[in-house]
Write a protein that holds these residues in place. Structure first.
Motif, PDB file in Angstrom:
ATOM      1  N   ARG A  30       0.840  -1.191   0.000  1.00 28.81           N
ATOM      2  CA  ARG A  30       0.000   0.000   0.000  1.00 28.81           C
ATOM      3  C   ARG A  30       0.881   1.249   0.000  1.00 28.81           C
ATOM      4  N   ASP A  77       2.702   1.841   3.298  1.00 33.53           N
ATOM      5  CA  ASP A  77       3.764   0.947   3.746  1.00 33.53           C
ATOM      6  C   ASP A  77       5.123   1.594   3.504  1.00 33.53           C
ATOM      7  N   CYS A 128       5.846   1.504  13.320  1.00 36.25           N
ATOM      8  CA  CYS A 128       4.472   1.142  12.941  1.00 36.25           C
ATOM      9  C   CYS A 128       3.767   0.433  14.099  1.00 36.25           C
ATOM     10  N   ASP A 174      -1.405  -0.452  10.954  1.00 32.89           N
ATOM     11  CA  ASP A 174      -1.295  -1.771  10.329  1.00 32.89           C
ATOM     12  C   ASP A 174      -0.437  -1.713   9.073  1.00 32.89           C
ATOM     13  N   ASP A 175       0.453  -0.725   9.005  1.00 32.44           N
ATOM     14  CA  ASP A 175       1.404  -0.634   7.903  1.00 32.44           C
ATOM     15  C   ASP A 175       2.575  -1.588   8.152  1.00 32.44           C
ATOM     16  N   VAL A 176       3.264  -1.929   7.075  1.00 32.09           N
ATOM     17  CA  VAL A 176       4.416  -2.821   7.186  1.00 32.09           C
ATOM     18  C   VAL A 176       5.638  -2.148   6.588  1.00 32.09           C
ATOM     19  N   PRO A 223       6.214  -5.835  12.274  1.00 27.89           N
ATOM     20  CA  PRO A 223       5.613  -6.025  10.948  1.00 27.89           C
ATOM     21  C   PRO A 223       6.622  -5.717   9.838  1.00 27.89           C
ATOM     22  N   VAL A 245       2.917 -10.136   3.972  1.00 26.73           N
ATOM     23  CA  VAL A 245       2.381  -8.830   4.344  1.00 26.73           C
ATOM     24  C   VAL A 245       1.121  -8.982   5.191  1.00 26.73           C
ATOM     25  N   ASP A 246       0.266  -9.923   4.832  1.00 30.70           N
ATOM     26  CA  ASP A 246      -0.951 -10.165   5.623  1.00 30.70           C
ATOM     27  C   ASP A 246      -0.594 -10.598   7.045  1.00 30.70           C
ATOM     28  N   ARG A 267       0.560  -7.487   8.941  1.00 27.96           N
ATOM     29  CA  ARG A 267      -0.519  -6.547   9.277  1.00 27.96           C
ATOM     30  C   ARG A 267      -1.346  -7.026  10.476  1.00 27.96           C
ATOM     31  N   ARG A 268      -1.490  -8.302  10.615  1.00 25.24           N
ATOM     32  CA  ARG A 268      -2.300  -8.797  11.734  1.00 25.24           C
ATOM     33  C   ARG A 268      -1.482  -9.061  12.991  1.00 25.24           C
TER      34      ARG A 268
END
Length: 355
Positions: A81, A84, A146, A152-154, A182, A237-238, A241-242
């Motif tokens: 994104r 990020d 972050c 929730d950026d990486v 992250p 990446v998912d 983010r979590r």
């Protein structure tokens, strides 16, 4: 995407094999993605070829080619994104342009222009890193920020296989793992750390298995398969983010050109090996074969796309050569919010000498 844990099988995951045949799981929007990626990959190949010619003509300085690594870059950057944070090396120009860096800005680096060291506003991307592996620590710091901000950026660190022999890689991996940051560690294993082949600079059968020692998940993918790279990066990446922590991705690819335009690769690798990778594993050829099988590509579309790419490259070169010169002081202004007094005086004196 299977999580890579070393079992003795070192074959990287694939979605498309060398013949462009589907051997894995395509993303749901594979056609839309491919029709966006492939023209951009053509543009990047034309850009890379032209940049090397510009260096030979003395119109830019040293340049680091990325030919052969387009899929590894575009497939991974496509997941990110705008918010990020990206920490690239000098060989990530294809991905950086995909992410929003204007081609003229990509050329300014080799032009030696002060503006090349300052990313445009709103682009969360650090300037290219020359010191091997140093950007890994910067990415870990950004990932920590972050987390502290509960965003929730990486952060993604790009590096080559040679960087995994540097202390910064191991420190960054360890810290990111302990703090569950992250961060995605993205290694483009292009087989050579300048002139040193990968088997000479690490005894590990893979780069991906280095993740095990740090309690980090590791993935090993075919870096010339843009779909496999995309799937692996999306998984990583998912996870980040979590709040599940960092991931190490090893994208197995090959540097078809020299390390830089100051390098002679014929002194340390066989021409036959380069030809084998170029003939059988070129990432652009692989994706075109798949698109052709889907009835979505033909020679006429290829020719039109190449013509458009060449025109865009010509425009970038024209913009580079018309780009206004900047004073030496700008190099300091990009580093300091307020230039220190002693440095300001020195720059003023240098300005007088120039006049």
């Amino acid at each position: 995407m299977q999580v890579y844990r070393f079992t003795g099988d070192t074959k990287p995951d694939q979605v498309l094999n060398e013949a462009g045949e589907v051997v894995g799981s395509l993303p749901d929007n594979a056609v839309d993605l491919a029709l966006k990626w492939y023209p951009f990959m053509i543009f990047c190949r034309k850009f890379d070829e032209r940049a090397q010619l510009l260096q030979r003509q003395g119109r830019i300085g040293t340049y680091a080619p990325f030919r052969g690594q387009e899929a590894a870059q575009i497939g991974s950057f496509a997941v990110l994104r705008p918010s990020d944070w990206v920490f690239p090396t000098y060989r990530e120009l294809a991905g950086m342009m995909y992410h929003g860096l204007e081609p003229v800005h990509a050329l300014l680096k080799s032009r030696g222009h002060p503006d090349a060291g300052r990313m445009p506003e709103g682009l969360h991307m650090a300037p290219v890193q020359i010191a091997i592996a140093a950007q890994i620590l910067h990415a870990v710091g950004a990932g920590w920020a972050c987390k502290l901000r509960q965003a929730d950026d990486v952060a993604v660190a790009y590096f080559g296989d040679g960087a995994t022999s540097e202390g910064d890689f191991h420190e960054g991996m360890n810290f990111a793992s302990v703090m569950r940051l992250p961060v995605v560690f993205f290694c483009q294993n292009n087989q050579y750390a300048i002139s040193v082949p990968v088997e000479r600079q690490t005894a590990s059968p893979t780069i991906a298995q280095k993740a095990i020692a740090y309690g980090v998940e590791g993935l090993r993918v075919d870096g010339n398969d843009v779909f496999a790279v995309y799937q692996a990066t999306r998984y990583a990446v998912d996870r980040a983010r979590r709040g599940a922590g960092p991931t190490l991705i090893e994208a197995v690819t090959y540097r078809l050109g020299p390390h830089t335009t100051a390098d002679d690769p014929g002194r340390y690798r066989e021409a036959a090996d380069v030809e084998r990778w170029a003939a059988a594993k070129d990432p652009l050829v692989r994706l075109r074969l798949w698109l052709t099988r889907q009835g979505l590509w033909d020679d006429a579309r290829q020719a039109a796309c190449e013509e458009e790419a060449e025109a865009r490259v010509r425009q970038a070169v024209a913009e580079m050569e018309a780009y206004p010169h900047k004073p030496l002081a700008d190099a300091a202004r990009h580093v300091y919010a307020e230039v220190p007094e002693d440095l300001a005086l020195d720059l003023a004196e240098r300005g007088k000498e120039a006049r």
